[in-house]
Design a protein around this motif. Structure first.
Motif, PDB file in Angstrom:
ATOM      1  N   UNK A   1       0.807  -1.225   0.000  1.00 44.26           N
ATOM      2  CA  UNK A   1       0.000   0.000   0.000  1.00 44.26           C
ATOM      3  C   UNK A   1       0.840   1.276   0.000  1.00 44.26           C
ATOM      4  N   UNK A   2       2.084   1.176  -0.367  1.00 41.51           N
ATOM      5  CA  UNK A   2       2.974   2.335  -0.334  1.00 41.51           C
ATOM      6  C   UNK A   2       2.597   3.380  -1.386  1.00 41.51           C
ATOM      7  N   UNK A   3       1.895   2.981  -2.448  1.00 42.31           N
ATOM      8  CA  UNK A   3       1.436   3.958  -3.431  1.00 42.31           C
ATOM      9  C   UNK A   3       2.396   4.176  -4.589  1.00 42.31           C
ATOM     10  N   UNK A   4       3.359   3.291  -4.747  1.00 42.37           N
ATOM     11  CA  UNK A   4       4.298   3.450  -5.860  1.00 42.37           C
ATOM     12  C   UNK A   4       4.179   2.293  -6.858  1.00 42.37           C
ATOM     13  N   UNK A   5       2.951   1.811  -7.031  1.00 35.20           N
ATOM     14  CA  UNK A   5       2.644   0.707  -7.950  1.00 35.20           C
ATOM     15  C   UNK A   5       3.471  -0.537  -7.616  1.00 35.20           C
ATOM     16  N   UNK A   6       3.649  -0.778  -6.333  1.00 34.80           N
ATOM     17  CA  UNK A   6       4.363  -1.928  -5.779  1.00 34.80           C
ATOM     18  C   UNK A   6       5.852  -1.955  -6.116  1.00 34.80           C
ATOM     19  N   UNK A   7       6.420  -0.858  -6.597  1.00 36.08           N
ATOM     20  CA  UNK A   7       7.846  -0.852  -6.925  1.00 36.08           C
ATOM     21  C   UNK A   7       8.699  -1.169  -5.692  1.00 36.08           C
ATOM     22  N   UNK A   8       8.389  -0.522  -4.570  1.00 36.92           N
ATOM     23  CA  UNK A   8       9.150  -0.762  -3.336  1.00 36.92           C
ATOM     24  C   UNK A   8       8.966  -2.205  -2.880  1.00 36.92           C
ATOM     25  N   UNK A   9       7.714  -2.687  -2.923  1.00 29.99           N
ATOM     26  CA  UNK A   9       7.423  -4.046  -2.494  1.00 29.99           C
ATOM     27  C   UNK A   9       8.174  -5.062  -3.362  1.00 29.99           C
ATOM     28  N   UNK A  10       8.118  -4.887  -4.657  1.00 34.60           N
ATOM     29  CA  UNK A  10       8.761  -5.825  -5.571  1.00 34.60           C
ATOM     30  C   UNK A  10      10.285  -5.775  -5.410  1.00 34.60           C
ATOM     31  N   UNK A  11      10.828  -4.582  -5.275  1.00 38.18           N
ATOM     32  CA  UNK A  11      12.279  -4.439  -5.101  1.00 38.18           C
ATOM     33  C   UNK A  11      12.738  -5.112  -3.813  1.00 38.18           C
ATOM     34  N   UNK A  12      11.999  -4.876  -2.723  1.00 35.94           N
ATOM     35  CA  UNK A  12      12.361  -5.492  -1.436  1.00 35.94           C
ATOM     36  C   UNK A  12      12.207  -7.007  -1.492  1.00 35.94           C
ATOM     37  N   UNK A  13      11.130  -7.492  -2.113  1.00 30.84           N
ATOM     38  CA  UNK A  13      10.926  -8.941  -2.261  1.00 30.84           C
ATOM     39  C   UNK A  13      12.074  -9.554  -3.062  1.00 30.84           C
ATOM     40  N   UNK A  14      12.492  -8.857  -4.097  1.00 31.31           N
ATOM     41  CA  UNK A  14      13.602  -9.321  -4.934  1.00 31.31           C
ATOM     42  C   UNK A  14      14.887  -9.430  -4.104  1.00 31.31           C
ATOM     43  N   UNK A  15      15.164  -8.405  -3.304  1.00 35.45           N
ATOM     44  CA  UNK A  15      16.376  -8.409  -2.472  1.00 35.45           C
ATOM     45  C   UNK A  15      16.351  -9.551  -1.458  1.00 35.45           C
ATOM     46  N   UNK A  16      15.208  -9.716  -0.786  1.00 32.61           N
ATOM     47  CA  UNK A  16      15.086 -10.799   0.197  1.00 32.61           C
ATOM     48  C   UNK A  16      15.223 -12.152  -0.501  1.00 32.61           C
ATOM     49  N   UNK A  17      14.611 -12.295  -1.663  1.00 33.57           N
ATOM     50  CA  UNK A  17      14.665 -13.558  -2.396  1.00 33.57           C
ATOM     51  C   UNK A  17      16.096 -13.886  -2.830  1.00 33.57           C
ATOM     52  N   UNK A  18      16.836 -12.891  -3.270  1.00 30.75           N
ATOM     53  CA  UNK A  18      18.242 -13.132  -3.658  1.00 30.75           C
ATOM     54  C   UNK A  18      19.060 -13.606  -2.457  1.00 30.75           C
ATOM     55  N   UNK A  19      18.839 -12.988  -1.296  1.00 35.84           N
ATOM     56  CA  UNK A  19      19.536 -13.410  -0.077  1.00 35.84           C
ATOM     57  C   UNK A  19      19.157 -14.842   0.286  1.00 35.84           C
TER      58      UNK A  19
END
Length: 132
Positions: free
Chosen positions: A74-92
């Protein structure tokens, strides 16, 4: 009850989870079913969140990491922050899983060698002893 609402039983059947699991996720404020008396009714949003929770758990994400990702929706940036953070966590997590796999492969190979040795020892012990 509208078609987009599901009971706890329907959720359990659809997602192969227990009522206790759903209540736990509700207590951890990951799911927010609507209440009608004692009855919990889960919305389309709850179903989407549960799907992400299950996927995150399967990948080994902590509940806190999952909560943070869900909150970013619900951050309001078309899930860009959510997707970026999910990507970072997934890579780790992928790096962790690959390291675990290497450790397991090493342990499996060591155990196979020990079993070969054990097999030889057992075979040699079964050889008939020469009569004296």
């Amino acid at each position: 009850m509208t078609n987009d609402m599901m009971t706890i039983r329907q959720m359990c059947d659809a997602f192969d989870v227990t009522p206790r699991t759903l209540r736990f996720y509700e207590a951890k404020e990951l799911l927010f079913p609507e209440r009608q008396g004692q009855k919990r009714l889960f919305t389309k949003r709850d179903r989407a969140r549960l799907k992400l929770i299950i996927r995150g758990k399967r990948f080994g994400f902590s509940l806190e990491e999952i909560r943070q990702l869900l909150d970013l929706y619900h951050k309001g940036d078309q899930q860009q922050t959510q997707i970026t953070r999910a990507y970072d966590i997934a890579r780790e997590r992928l790096a962790d899983l690959e390291a675990q796999r290497e450790e397991l492969d090493g342990a499996i190979n060591d155990l196979k060698e020990q079993l070969k040795w054990g097999e030889k020892m057992i075979t040699s012990m079964k050889q008939p002893m020469s009569a004296a």
